[in-house]
Write an enzyme that holds these catalytic residues in place. Sequence first.
Site, PDB file in Angstrom:
ATOM      1  N   SER A  34      47.228 -24.872  31.017  1.00 44.85           N
ATOM      2  CA  SER A  34      48.502 -25.575  30.933  1.00 44.85           C
ATOM      3  C   SER A  34      49.606 -24.581  30.621  1.00 44.85           C
ATOM      4  O   SER A  34      49.362 -23.514  30.050  1.00 44.85           O
ATOM      5  CB  SER A  34      48.439 -26.609  29.799  1.00 44.85           C
ATOM      6  OG  SER A  34      49.718 -27.156  29.544  1.00 44.85           O
ATOM      7  N   TYR A  47      46.445 -29.016  21.157  1.00 46.54           N
ATOM      8  CA  TYR A  47      46.395 -28.833  22.611  1.00 46.54           C
ATOM      9  C   TYR A  47      46.781 -27.401  22.987  1.00 46.54           C
ATOM     10  O   TYR A  47      46.120 -26.754  23.798  1.00 46.54           O
ATOM     11  CB  TYR A  47      47.335 -29.843  23.268  1.00 46.54           C
ATOM     12  CG  TYR A  47      47.328 -29.830  24.773  1.00 46.54           C
ATOM     13  CD1 TYR A  47      46.285 -30.423  25.479  1.00 46.54           C
ATOM     14  CD2 TYR A  47      48.366 -29.247  25.488  1.00 46.54           C
ATOM     15  CE1 TYR A  47      46.280 -30.432  26.867  1.00 46.54           C
ATOM     16  CE2 TYR A  47      48.377 -29.255  26.877  1.00 46.54           C
ATOM     17  CZ  TYR A  47      47.331 -29.843  27.560  1.00 46.54           C
ATOM     18  OH  TYR A  47      47.335 -29.851  28.934  1.00 46.54           O
TER      19      TYR A  47
END
Length: 151
Positions: A34, A47
């Site tokens: 990501s 995350y």
Amino acid sequence: QAMKWNIYATFWATRRALKPMIAQKWGRVINISSTEGKMGKPTFAPYTIAKHGINGMTKAVAQEVGTSGITVNAICPGLILTDLIMESGPATAEGLGMTFDEMIDMFSQESALKRPGKVEEVAAMAVLLASEAGAGITGATLSVDGGTAQY
């Protein structure tokens, strides 16, 4: 959960996939990371940590298997309007104290393109990395984020 579903799952899947690749002296590992694995954002720490871990693992494993004809890369998408985002996004936005549309706009404004990415854009990068045209790319964390991460 972020660590379990991101870095641990990626580690074990990569380890399992490498065995036959090493035996045949050819393969492509494409991890999905990501933009958050290159940056950081308040309230996204677990995350972000997991995605940084995937990026580091990608680079380390690429070094380990590079002479075996195997490439190892990570695609780092930005905001992509997937089914999952459309389903879980409103709750995430609420947790951030905003509407879903405001959250989409906030993430979009962080990019040079000022829009969410498309699934097809991420898929195109995966096709490149899986092909012979991508044979010289390894250990890379490649952004498909509309210019959000500047490296």
